[in-house]
Scaffold this motif. Structure first.
Motif, PDB file in Angstrom:
ATOM      1  N   LYS A  75       0.820  -1.214   0.000  1.00 49.55           N
ATOM      2  CA  LYS A  75       0.000   0.000   0.000  1.00 49.55           C
ATOM      3  C   LYS A  75       0.852   1.261   0.000  1.00 49.55           C
ATOM      4  O   LYS A  75       0.525   2.263  -0.657  1.00 49.55           O
ATOM      5  CB  LYS A  75      -0.916  -0.011   1.227  1.00 49.55           C
ATOM      6  CG  LYS A  75      -1.846   1.188   1.351  1.00 49.55           C
ATOM      7  CD  LYS A  75      -2.985   1.110   0.367  1.00 49.55           C
ATOM      8  CE  LYS A  75      -3.995   2.228   0.620  1.00 49.55           C
ATOM      9  NZ  LYS A  75      -5.142   2.144  -0.318  1.00 49.55           N
ATOM     10  N   LEU A  96      -4.619  -2.284   4.720  1.00 48.65           N
ATOM     11  CA  LEU A  96      -4.913  -1.298   3.670  1.00 48.65           C
ATOM     12  C   LEU A  96      -5.544  -0.044   4.274  1.00 48.65           C
ATOM     13  O   LEU A  96      -5.239   1.081   3.866  1.00 48.65           O
ATOM     14  CB  LEU A  96      -5.841  -1.916   2.625  1.00 48.65           C
ATOM     15  CG  LEU A  96      -5.242  -3.074   1.817  1.00 48.65           C
ATOM     16  CD1 LEU A  96      -6.319  -3.763   0.980  1.00 48.65           C
ATOM     17  CD2 LEU A  96      -4.107  -2.581   0.911  1.00 48.65           C
ATOM     18  N   ARG A  97      -6.411  -0.240   5.258  1.00 45.64           N
ATOM     19  CA  ARG A  97      -7.061   0.893   5.937  1.00 45.64           C
ATOM     20  C   ARG A  97      -6.032   1.735   6.689  1.00 45.64           C
ATOM     21  O   ARG A  97      -6.006   2.973   6.567  1.00 45.64           O
ATOM     22  CB  ARG A  97      -8.124   0.363   6.902  1.00 45.64           C
ATOM     23  CG  ARG A  97      -8.933   1.417   7.629  1.00 45.64           C
ATOM     24  CD  ARG A  97      -9.898   0.787   8.625  1.00 45.64           C
ATOM     25  NE  ARG A  97      -9.200   0.214   9.778  1.00 45.64           N
ATOM     26  CZ  ARG A  97      -8.886   0.902  10.879  1.00 45.64           C
ATOM     27  NH1 ARG A  97      -9.189   2.188  10.981  1.00 45.64           N
ATOM     28  NH2 ARG A  97      -8.255   0.305  11.883  1.00 45.64           N
ATOM     29  N   GLU A 137     -11.016  -4.000  -1.626  1.00 45.75           N
ATOM     30  CA  GLU A 137      -9.665  -3.738  -2.125  1.00 45.75           C
ATOM     31  C   GLU A 137      -8.753  -4.943  -1.899  1.00 45.75           C
ATOM     32  O   GLU A 137      -7.960  -5.321  -2.769  1.00 45.75           O
ATOM     33  CB  GLU A 137      -9.100  -2.500  -1.419  1.00 45.75           C
ATOM     34  CG  GLU A 137      -7.762  -2.025  -1.948  1.00 45.75           C
ATOM     35  CD  GLU A 137      -7.254  -0.770  -1.248  1.00 45.75           C
ATOM     36  OE1 GLU A 137      -6.061  -0.427  -1.446  1.00 45.75           O
ATOM     37  OE2 GLU A 137      -8.020  -0.140  -0.491  1.00 45.75           O
ATOM     38  N   TYR A 158     -12.327  -1.737   2.215  1.00 47.70           N
ATOM     39  CA  TYR A 158     -10.980  -2.320   2.278  1.00 47.70           C
ATOM     40  C   TYR A 158     -11.029  -3.830   2.070  1.00 47.70           C
ATOM     41  O   TYR A 158     -10.077  -4.411   1.541  1.00 47.70           O
ATOM     42  CB  TYR A 158     -10.320  -1.939   3.605  1.00 47.70           C
ATOM     43  CG  TYR A 158     -10.290  -0.448   3.807  1.00 47.70           C
ATOM     44  CD1 TYR A 158      -9.417   0.357   3.069  1.00 47.70           C
ATOM     45  CD2 TYR A 158     -11.182   0.183   4.683  1.00 47.70           C
ATOM     46  CE1 TYR A 158      -9.404   1.734   3.221  1.00 47.70           C
ATOM     47  CE2 TYR A 158     -11.180   1.563   4.840  1.00 47.70           C
ATOM     48  CZ  TYR A 158     -10.290   2.327   4.107  1.00 47.70           C
ATOM     49  OH  TYR A 158     -10.298   3.700   4.245  1.00 47.70           O
ATOM     50  N   ALA A 168      -7.297  -6.362   4.987  1.00 46.32           N
ATOM     51  CA  ALA A 168      -8.143  -5.190   4.802  1.00 46.32           C
ATOM     52  C   ALA A 168      -7.758  -4.085   5.781  1.00 46.32           C
ATOM     53  O   ALA A 168      -7.694  -2.897   5.419  1.00 46.32           O
ATOM     54  CB  ALA A 168      -9.615  -5.581   4.981  1.00 46.32           C
TER      55      ALA A 168
END
Length: 514
Positions: free
Chosen positions: A23, A502-503, A125, A122, A499
């Motif tokens: 990320k 990513l957040r 994603e 997320y 997830a």
């Protein structure tokens, strides 16, 4: 090592650390990844079930201890990609209700400070990043989604399709297990995966599993601003005189100690080792362990309640890749039992060597082969409830897991219920004969689903991390593995860890102005 200051230092390259590195990589920020293991080499041993399951070829040789001082040989791996190199690729979202307060027969699963809707984008994603195959609207407990899975589901082989149909005939709702795997069933020439029988529990020789190494770390280190140092075991974290920021990461590399510094330091060592590192980093400002003013670092350890039900049939099972069915009909309980029970999913191919690894000593090889060739194995997961007395702690250099079982009655009922389902099925080609050989419970050494040791929350008194997974006590220190979970749910934690990484990565980019 001469230039040892970085914008971000990430310790660990598994589901949390590897995903976060991916990320942040395109930001141009100077990023250092420290991994205590190495890349798994491509070698024949990747597909050797005897070496992997009987000789424990890739597992750590570390020894931990339980609350009685008994030795634990943990089923965990230190390498680039972490335990995702060996996982089965089952990538499920938590159910919406999992984020709320849930009453169990044996206690309460607490409410999360963020809800499913906060994680939903997320999850989407992460499913794209890890190339998840699946099909929506088959699972009655499935949470709301904005998009279909990125790839179609992995098809059932004939033996498994018959079981799938048999479950439907019993009024259940089997669905395609969401899998992170690089399989193209439409065009095998475009498929990295060859649908072999060495996936679940094996490192993939072909890099066809969607793991944190292949999908995240390797693309990340292709950027010049990202540096990976392997065989770098982080020993402790130093803080400034105020104790409010980490100003030194001490790592042992090739027998020598090096100190790195970073504007932001992120732990992603797994829930056990992240807690251990914080505890081992105690200093005058943090006498009970770094970021431990709440006295919760290492506490509320959870790892799921696992059971394996192996069903033996008279019919030869020629299935190569069986891990394609999941069932959540008992997730929230059943008629007459209003408490959550858990999830069911097929396991990967059970080889004779894998059977022998768990069978009684001196079991003849022909018996192990007969069981492997005429069986199918199911993994049952019941929620492990958080308890502050279930904890990870250290004495000197030794790691201890002080754990007392919970939710046992529910788990036993669930195991018995699934055995009843299998025994009641009448499959045409089996002449109606399926007999369950054994339900087997896994033990404390099974730490693949570890979580909860640094829970996140809004108040420093009852949580270790804030809502962005930054420690309340140390301004530049974050944790992005399964440590942050307030509860464990009853599905695999990997996708939620991904997830969340990513957040948190989005938050860090904003913090750095990237």
């Amino acid at each position: 090592m001469a230039d040892s200051h970085y914008d971000v230092i990430i310790i660990g390259t598994g589901a949390g650390g590897g995903t976060l590195a991916y990320k942040l990589a395109a930001s141009g920020k100077k990023i250092l990844l420290l991994e205590r293991g190495s890349f798994i080499p491509k070698e024949k041993a990747n597909w050797d079930s005897r070496l992997i399951f009987q000789k424990e070829y890739y597992r750590t040789q570390e020894i931990w201890y339980d609350k009685h001082g008994k030795v634990i040989r943990p089923v965990t791996h230190y390498n680039v990609g972490g335990n995702t190199k060996f996982y089965g690729g089952a990538l499920l979202r938590f159910r919406e209700q999992d984020f709320n307060r849930v009453f169990h027969q044996d206690g309460i699963s607490p409410e999360w400070p963020l809800k499913y809707q906060d994680f939903a984008p997320y999850y989407t994603e992460a499913e794209k990043l890890y190339e998840v195959h699946g099909q929506r609207n088959l699972d009655p407990t499935e949470p709301q989604t904005s998009e279909d899975y990125p790839f179609p589901p992995i098809s059932h082989e004939p033996y498994i399709q018959e079981i799938n149909d048999g479950l439907k005939d019993k009024g259940l709702h089997p669905f395609y297990l969401p899998l992170g795997i690089k399989l193209n069933e439409t065009n095998r020439f475009l498929s990295t995966c060859i649908r072999c029988d060495t996936c679940d529990g094996f490192p993939c020789f072909l890099n066809a599993k969607s793991d944190a190494d292949v999908n995240c770390v390797r693309p990340a280190i292709a950027n010049q601003n990202v540096t990976l140092i392997t065989q770098a075991k982080v020993l402790r974290l130093h803080t400034s005189a105020s104790g409010r920021e980490v100003n030194g990461v001490v790592a042992e590399i090739a027998g020598k100690r090096h100190i790195f510094s970073g504007d932001i330091v992120v732990l992603a060592c797994g829930a056990i080792n992240s807690a251990v590192l914080l505890l081992q980093s105690a200093n005058d400002q943090h006498p009970n362990g770094l970021a431990n003013s709440s006295n919760l670092v290492g506490r509320n350890y959870m790892a799921h309640k696992f059971g394996i039900v192996m069903a033996l049939s008279t019919k030869f099972n020629a299935t190569v890749f069986p891990k394609t069915i999941a069932v959540n009909d008992f997730y929230w309980g059943e008629k007459g039992f209003p408490f959550p029970m858990g999830s069911v999913q097929l396991l990967g191919n059970i080889t004779a060597n894998r059977v022998a690894a768990y069978a009684p000593p001196l079991t003849p090889k022909f018996i192990a082969e007969a069981v492997a060739n005429h069986s199918v194995s199911w993994l049952l997961i019941t929620e492990d409830l958080p308890n502050p007395n279930n904890r990870v702690y250290v004495k000197g250099e030794q790691i201890y897991i002080d754990y007392t079982k919970n939710n046992e009655q529910t788990f036993n009922r669930f195991m018995k219920r699934w055995v009843e389902v299998l025994q009641s099925m009448k499959l045409p080609s089996h002449q109606g004969h399926i007999s369950v050989v054994f339900p087997q419970k896994m033990t404390l050494k099974e730490v693949g689903h570890q979580c909860g040791t640094c829970r996140f929350g809004e108040h420093p008194r009852n949580s270790v991390l804030d809502l962005n997974c930054r420690t309340h006590d140390v301004e530049n220190l974050y944790v992005v593995d399964g440590s942050f979970f307030p509860s464990s749910s009853a599905v695999n934690p990997s996708l939620t860890i991904m997830a969340n990484a990513l957040r948190v990565g989005e938050h860090l980019l904003a913090r750095m102005g990237g």
